[in-house]
Design a protein around this motif. Structure first.
Motif, short mmCIF file in Angstrom:
data_model
loop_
_atom_site.label_atom_id
_atom_site.label_comp_id
_atom_site.label_asym_id
_atom_site.label_seq_id
_atom_site.Cartn_x
_atom_site.Cartn_y
_atom_site.Cartn_z
N ALA A 135 -3.53 4.93 -3.86
CA ALA A 135 -2.92 3.65 -4.21
C ALA A 135 -2.69 3.63 -5.72
O ALA A 135 -3.28 4.44 -6.46
CB ALA A 135 -3.83 2.51 -3.79
N HIS A 150 1.33 8.61 3.73
CA HIS A 150 1.69 8.25 2.36
C HIS A 150 1.09 6.92 1.93
O HIS A 150 0.68 6.75 0.79
CB HIS A 150 3.22 8.19 2.22
CG HIS A 150 3.90 9.49 2.48
ND1 HIS A 150 4.12 9.97 3.76
CD2 HIS A 150 4.38 10.43 1.64
CE1 HIS A 150 4.73 11.15 3.69
NE2 HIS A 150 4.90 11.45 2.41
N ALA A 151 1.02 5.97 2.87
CA ALA A 151 0.57 4.62 2.52
C ALA A 151 -0.93 4.40 2.73
O ALA A 151 -1.51 3.49 2.16
CB ALA A 151 1.35 3.59 3.33
N CYS A 152 -1.55 5.24 3.54
CA CYS A 152 -2.99 5.09 3.82
C CYS A 152 -3.67 6.44 3.59
O CYS A 152 -3.46 7.38 4.37
CB CYS A 152 -3.20 4.61 5.26
SG CYS A 152 -4.94 4.42 5.70
N ASP A 153 -4.47 6.53 2.55
CA ASP A 153 -4.98 7.85 2.16
C ASP A 153 -6.12 8.36 3.03
O ASP A 153 -6.63 9.46 2.81
CB ASP A 153 -5.38 7.88 0.68
CG ASP A 153 -6.68 7.15 0.40
OD1 ASP A 153 -7.18 6.43 1.31
OD2 ASP A 153 -7.21 7.28 -0.71
N THR A 176 7.99 7.18 4.49
CA THR A 176 7.58 5.81 4.80
C THR A 176 6.59 5.75 5.96
O THR A 176 6.25 4.66 6.44
CB THR A 176 8.81 4.94 5.13
OG1 THR A 176 9.56 5.59 6.18
CG2 THR A 176 9.69 4.75 3.92
N ASP A 177 6.12 6.90 6.41
CA ASP A 177 5.16 6.99 7.53
C ASP A 177 5.71 6.42 8.84
O ASP A 177 4.94 6.03 9.72
CB ASP A 177 3.83 6.28 7.19
CG ASP A 177 3.12 6.91 6.02
OD1 ASP A 177 3.32 8.11 5.78
OD2 ASP A 177 2.37 6.20 5.32
#
Length: 390
Positions: free
Chosen positions: A38, A83-86, A130-131
């Motif tokens: 993030a 990409h949005a949730c590591d 964008t997953d």
């Protein structure tokens, strides 16, 4: 000194910062990815796809081992973080699934399974920026080769659930699909590479496969690595199993200009590395700050060679020594802190940073362990990893 020269000097100054401790069951490290942090945070995790059919997760800064996911009897191919949730990590499996795990959970069970069609054997995959979409490529079965697509939304909301495919592309390749790579910022663009020598660029927003196929580039050999490069990532490149290199400018498709920027049949014959050899290519990395594409290659004894790419050829930039003791199979470049992760047949995971200094104690212990790995390491299904010549 130009910005490119500064970057080249920085790459040449990479030194070992950390080594992972060798596991009880050493394995070749075949693919590496780092979690995407993030904003204002540093990435927390490293995931590695191993030859013993597992995915291992490590702490990004210390390289301390955290957990391992197996998928017996299938073989895992590739590894990617969302990409949005590591904390979400994905891998394609030869059992015809793509699996997703949440590294925050102690369980071995996948939080989501994306199932293919009967007889699908997945050997490559990627998830878009964008997953939203996952794409996996299959081995050729009889006469069929597929790119299979899934809707990847809602992974964390349906633990253990299985998702069916959205559909497939089946006409554009006629042999094993070895690599898939979505565009870094345009969610609808994906490039695929195959042992048929073709590198295909698709716009998946189109209604059908024929319309989706933007470009077909021929490498004249079996494709082992593909990527995007150039300003706005309008170029694609590939490395082949017999150490060739091809580089194309997709922006030139609608012009009279040739889209081929560079085509080298065998890089080993065209690049001279002082006081060393070049036995193989590992892959490429595009450096945004320098607007420069670099290739990584190596020796059977573990040295890593960095080469800059220009339309006039490849130029050696530097050599990373003293790290690996055998062939290097995988790497992951992190632009945020200019660091490089590498994995090899000596079962070592290394973190390289500009000007880093490794403790002599850690190096001595690690190299002693690594020297015995070649005798102990168990490799599964290596036929697909060996160089293929046409």
């Amino acid at each position: 000194m130009t910005s490119v020269e500064k970057i080249e000097e920085q790459l040449a100054s990479l030194r070992i910062a950390k080594r992972s401790a060798l596991s009880e069951e050493p394995a070749y490290l075949l693919d590496i990815d780092v979690s995407r942090p993030a904003q204002s945070e540093s990435s927390r995790f490293v995931a590695v796809s191993c030859s013993n059919k597992s995915v291992r997760v490590y702490n990004r800064e210390t390289l301390n081992f955290l957990r391992e996911y197996g998928s017996h009897p299938g073989t895992l191919h590739g590894v990617r973080f969302a990409h949005a949730c590591d904390s979400l990590v994905f891998s394609a499996c030869s059992d015809g699934t793509v699996k997703c795990w949440d590294v925050r959970l102690a369980t071995q069970k996948a939080v989501q399974v994306f199932s293919g069609y009967p007889a699908n054997v997945f050997i490559a995959f990627d998830i878009n920026c964008t997953d939203l979409i996952i794409c996996a490529g299959t081995e050729k079965v009889e006469k069929d080769t597929f790119l299979v697509f899934w809707d990847a939304r809602g992974v964390t909301n349906c633990a253990g659930a299985t998702k069916e495919p959205l559909g497939v592309y089946s006409e554009s390749h006629n042999d094993d699909i070895t690599k898939i790579c979505f565009h870094p910022s345009k969610r609808n663009l994906v490039v695929s590479g195959s042992t048929d020598g073709l590198v295909n660029v698709f716009d998946i927003n189109k209604d059908n496969e024929d319309d989706a196929l933007i470009s077909t580039c021929n490498s004249d050999s079996s494709v082992s690595f593909i990527g995007w490069s150039g300003k706005d990532y309008k170029q694609v490149y590939c490395v082949t199993h017999d150490e060739g290199f091809c580089w194309w400018d997709i922006a030139q498709l609608d012009t009279e200009e040739s889209i081929t920027l560079l085509h080298i049949l065998d890089v080993r014959d065209s690049v001279h590395v002082e006081n060393d050899g070049l036995n193989y290519l590992i892959g490429g990395l595009y450096h945004e700050k320098a607007d420069k594409l670099f290739l990584l290659g190596g020796t059977s004894t573990g040295n890593i060679h960095l080469m800059s790419c220009g339309t006039d050829g490849l130029t050696p930039v530097g050599t990373l020594r003293g790290g690996h003791s055998a062939t290097v199979r995988s790497f992951c470049w992190n632009l945020a802190d200019e660091s490089l992760l590498t994995g090899g047949e000596d079962a070592q995971l290394l973190l390289w940073k500009p000007g880093a200094v490794e403790s002599s104690l850690a190096k001595k212990a690690s190299m002693k362990m690594a020297s015995s790995v070649q005798k102990r390491v168990r490799v599964h299904n290596t036929s697909a990893l060996k160089s293929r010549r046409k």
